[in-house]
Design a protein around this motif. Structure first.
Motif, mmCIF file in Angstrom:
data_model
loop_
_atom_site.group_PDB
_atom_site.id
_atom_site.type_symbol
_atom_site.label_atom_id
_atom_site.label_comp_id
_atom_site.label_asym_id
_atom_site.label_seq_id
_atom_site.Cartn_x
_atom_site.Cartn_y
_atom_site.Cartn_z
ATOM 1 N N ASP A 210 -7.850 5.397 -1.033
ATOM 2 C CA ASP A 210 -7.583 4.093 -0.409
ATOM 3 C C ASP A 210 -7.523 2.958 -1.426
ATOM 4 O OD1 ASP A 210 -7.630 5.167 2.161
ATOM 5 O OD2 ASP A 210 -9.807 4.960 2.305
ATOM 6 N N VAL A 211 -8.165 3.173 -2.579
ATOM 7 C CA VAL A 211 -8.300 2.091 -3.567
ATOM 8 C C VAL A 211 -7.871 2.607 -4.942
ATOM 9 C CG1 VAL A 211 -9.936 0.479 -4.650
ATOM 10 C CG2 VAL A 211 -10.284 1.188 -2.282
ATOM 11 N N VAL A 212 -7.092 1.804 -5.661
ATOM 12 C CA VAL A 212 -6.716 2.159 -7.032
ATOM 13 C C VAL A 212 -7.176 1.062 -7.978
ATOM 14 C CG1 VAL A 212 -4.857 2.876 -8.593
ATOM 15 C CG2 VAL A 212 -4.599 3.225 -6.145
ATOM 16 N N CYS A 213 -7.833 1.457 -9.065
ATOM 17 C CA CYS A 213 -8.248 0.535 -10.118
ATOM 18 C C CYS A 213 -7.420 0.816 -11.366
ATOM 19 C CB CYS A 213 -9.726 0.733 -10.443
ATOM 20 S SG CYS A 213 -10.816 0.285 -9.093
ATOM 21 N N GLY A 217 -4.403 -5.339 -14.531
ATOM 22 C CA GLY A 217 -4.061 -5.860 -13.210
ATOM 23 C C GLY A 217 -5.201 -5.679 -12.226
ATOM 24 N N SER A 218 -5.108 -6.378 -11.123
ATOM 25 C CA SER A 218 -6.206 -6.354 -10.153
ATOM 26 C C SER A 218 -6.158 -5.067 -9.317
ATOM 27 C CB SER A 218 -6.136 -7.586 -9.262
ATOM 28 O OG SER A 218 -4.876 -7.647 -8.649
ATOM 29 N N PRO A 219 -7.313 -4.630 -8.824
ATOM 30 C CA PRO A 219 -7.352 -3.410 -8.018
ATOM 31 C C PRO A 219 -6.510 -3.544 -6.747
ATOM 32 C CG PRO A 219 -9.555 -4.040 -8.723
ATOM 33 C CD PRO A 219 -8.654 -5.185 -9.054
ATOM 34 N N LEU A 220 -6.010 -2.418 -6.309
ATOM 35 C CA LEU A 220 -5.216 -2.369 -5.076
ATOM 36 C C LEU A 220 -6.112 -1.817 -3.985
ATOM 37 C CD1 LEU A 220 -2.234 -2.948 -4.493
ATOM 38 C CD2 LEU A 220 -1.728 -0.577 -5.105
ATOM 39 N N ARG A 221 -6.361 -2.643 -2.952
ATOM 40 C CA ARG A 221 -7.345 -2.230 -1.945
ATOM 41 C C ARG A 221 -6.746 -2.088 -0.563
ATOM 42 N NH1 ARG A 221 -12.473 -5.982 -3.310
ATOM 43 N NH2 ARG A 221 -10.897 -7.584 -3.569
ATOM 44 N N HIS A 222 -5.500 -2.457 -0.423
ATOM 45 C CA HIS A 222 -4.883 -2.354 0.905
ATOM 46 C C HIS A 222 -3.587 -1.559 0.793
ATOM 47 C CE1 HIS A 222 -7.826 -5.245 2.200
ATOM 48 N NE2 HIS A 222 -7.489 -5.997 1.171
ATOM 49 N N GLY A 223 -3.496 -0.506 1.568
ATOM 50 C CA GLY A 223 -2.269 0.302 1.573
ATOM 51 C C GLY A 223 -1.977 0.929 0.226
ATOM 52 N N ALA A 224 -3.031 1.194 -0.550
ATOM 53 C CA ALA A 224 -2.825 1.653 -1.934
ATOM 54 C C ALA A 224 -2.037 2.958 -1.993
ATOM 55 C CB ALA A 224 -4.178 1.825 -2.622
ATOM 56 N N ARG A 225 -2.393 3.888 -1.101
ATOM 57 C CA ARG A 225 -1.753 5.201 -1.195
ATOM 58 C C ARG A 225 -0.250 5.087 -0.936
ATOM 59 N NH1 ARG A 225 -2.310 10.696 2.015
ATOM 60 N NH2 ARG A 225 -1.318 11.924 0.372
ATOM 61 N N LYS A 227 1.635 2.458 -1.309
ATOM 62 C CA LYS A 227 2.289 1.713 -2.395
ATOM 63 C C LYS A 227 2.515 2.611 -3.611
ATOM 64 C CE LYS A 227 0.848 -2.864 -0.955
ATOM 65 N NZ LYS A 227 -0.239 -3.808 -0.920
ATOM 66 N N VAL A 228 1.506 3.426 -3.936
ATOM 67 C CA VAL A 228 1.660 4.321 -5.095
ATOM 68 C C VAL A 228 2.718 5.393 -4.790
ATOM 69 C CG1 VAL A 228 0.476 6.019 -6.560
ATOM 70 C CG2 VAL A 228 -0.644 3.864 -6.001
ATOM 71 N N SER A 229 2.748 5.889 -3.554
ATOM 72 C CA SER A 229 3.766 6.888 -3.184
ATOM 73 C C SER A 229 5.166 6.300 -3.311
ATOM 74 C CB SER A 229 3.600 7.345 -1.734
ATOM 75 O OG SER A 229 2.413 8.029 -1.608
ATOM 76 N N ASP A 230 5.346 5.082 -2.783
ATOM 77 C CA ASP A 230 6.667 4.442 -2.879
ATOM 78 C C ASP A 230 7.065 4.241 -4.339
ATOM 79 O OD1 ASP A 230 6.738 4.318 -0.168
ATOM 80 O OD2 ASP A 230 6.328 2.160 -0.012
ATOM 81 N N PHE A 231 6.087 3.813 -5.130
ATOM 82 C CA PHE A 231 6.355 3.582 -6.552
ATOM 83 C C PHE A 231 6.785 4.892 -7.226
ATOM 84 C CE2 PHE A 231 4.388 3.547 -10.899
ATOM 85 C CZ PHE A 231 5.326 2.707 -11.491
ATOM 86 N N ALA A 232 6.036 5.965 -6.955
ATOM 87 C CA ALA A 232 6.341 7.259 -7.589
ATOM 88 C C ALA A 232 7.713 7.762 -7.157
ATOM 89 C CB ALA A 232 5.258 8.280 -7.227
ATOM 90 N N ARG A 233 8.036 7.560 -5.881
ATOM 91 C CA ARG A 233 9.341 8.026 -5.374
ATOM 92 C C ARG A 233 10.492 7.314 -6.062
ATOM 93 N NH1 ARG A 233 7.337 9.084 -0.377
ATOM 94 N NH2 ARG A 233 7.381 6.869 0.173
ATOM 95 N N GLY A 234 10.278 6.072 -6.416
ATOM 96 C CA GLY A 234 11.356 5.285 -7.029
ATOM 97 C C GLY A 234 11.541 5.533 -8.518
#
Ligand SMILES: [Zn+2]
Ligand SMILES: [Zn+2]
Length: 239
Positions: A210-213, A217-225, A227-234
């Protein structure tokens, strides 16, 4: 500025929410003893220990320092922090020779583009060689916060590691992903193998958290998974 508690037991010590004046972000993991993750640029140990003191701890409460990879913005203050705390230093075997000085850092004197005149910046890029006490490998588990799994996530450097804490649904990714105006790959100038780097991002995206540090940059605490999936797909390999 106060440190930020990302989630209970995990503090981001760097100022300005990881904007970079300290070098990489420094995290403090609070359990029966304390674990630091990365150390920022050289000269930051005093500030780091002041933040640790603000949380009510003594330097000797820090028993481990985990290094996500050998870059000088992550190991700059390692030598001094190790000396003061007597903590054990943990790193991946592929990066350890650059931390303990057995091998010269690739581009040890600093990136060539900085040139000779930028002596201040060049100093930031030189860390004091420090021995690594514990080599950590893929699949190792540390007895911190219910178990921290070491993931070998190479590419940015050959020995880059990420720290996955399933019980807190949190992952610390070092420089494998940066969070600056959205998610990004680390600078290509400082990345050893971009194909490996992209595979490592995809691997992180396949995990459940749920959380990425981030190292930057600042930690990602909302919708992290997502966001990271979308980023990886792109992501695609540069042609
Ligand atoms: Zn970095
Ligand atoms: Zn780096």
């Amino acid at each position: 500025m106060k440190s930020m508690e990302v989630i209970p037991g995990i503090h981001l010590l760097s100022s300005f929410l990881g904007a970079g004046v300290w070098g990489a972000n420094v995290y403090l993991l609070e359990d029966n003893d304390l674990t630091l993750v990365d150390t920022g640029f050289i000269g930051r140990s005093g500030q780091i220990l002041r933040k640790v003191a603000d949380l009510g701890y003594a330097p000797s409460d820090i028993t481990r320092i985990i290094i996500t990879h050998y870059h000088a913005d992550h190991i700059g203050s390692l030598a001094m922090l190790k000396k003061v705390t007597q903590a054990k230093v943990l790193a991946h075997p592929a990066d350890a020779p650059y931390i303990n000085g057995r091998l010269p850092e690739p581009g040890a004197a600093g990136p060539k583009w900085l040139g000779r005149s930028f002596t201040h910046f060049r100093r930031l890029w030189s860390a004091i060689a420090t021995s690594v006490d514990v080599l950590v490998n893929e699949g190792d588990e540390l007895p911190v916060l219910g178990g921290i799994k070491i993931l070998h996530t190479p590419g940015h450097t050959c020995g880059s590691i990420s720290l996955f804490c399933p019980s807190r649904r949190l992952i610390i990714v070092g420089d494998v992903i940066a969070h600056r105006f959205g998610l990004r790959l680390p600078s290509k100038t400082f990345t050893e193998d971009i194909a490996q780097e992209i595979s490592s991002v995809r691997r992180i995206a396949s995990l459940d958290f749920d959380v990425v540090c981030f190292g930057h940059g600042s930690p990602l605490r909302h919708g992290a998974r997502n966001k990271v999936s979308d980023f990886a797909r792109g992501l695609s390999l540069p042609s």
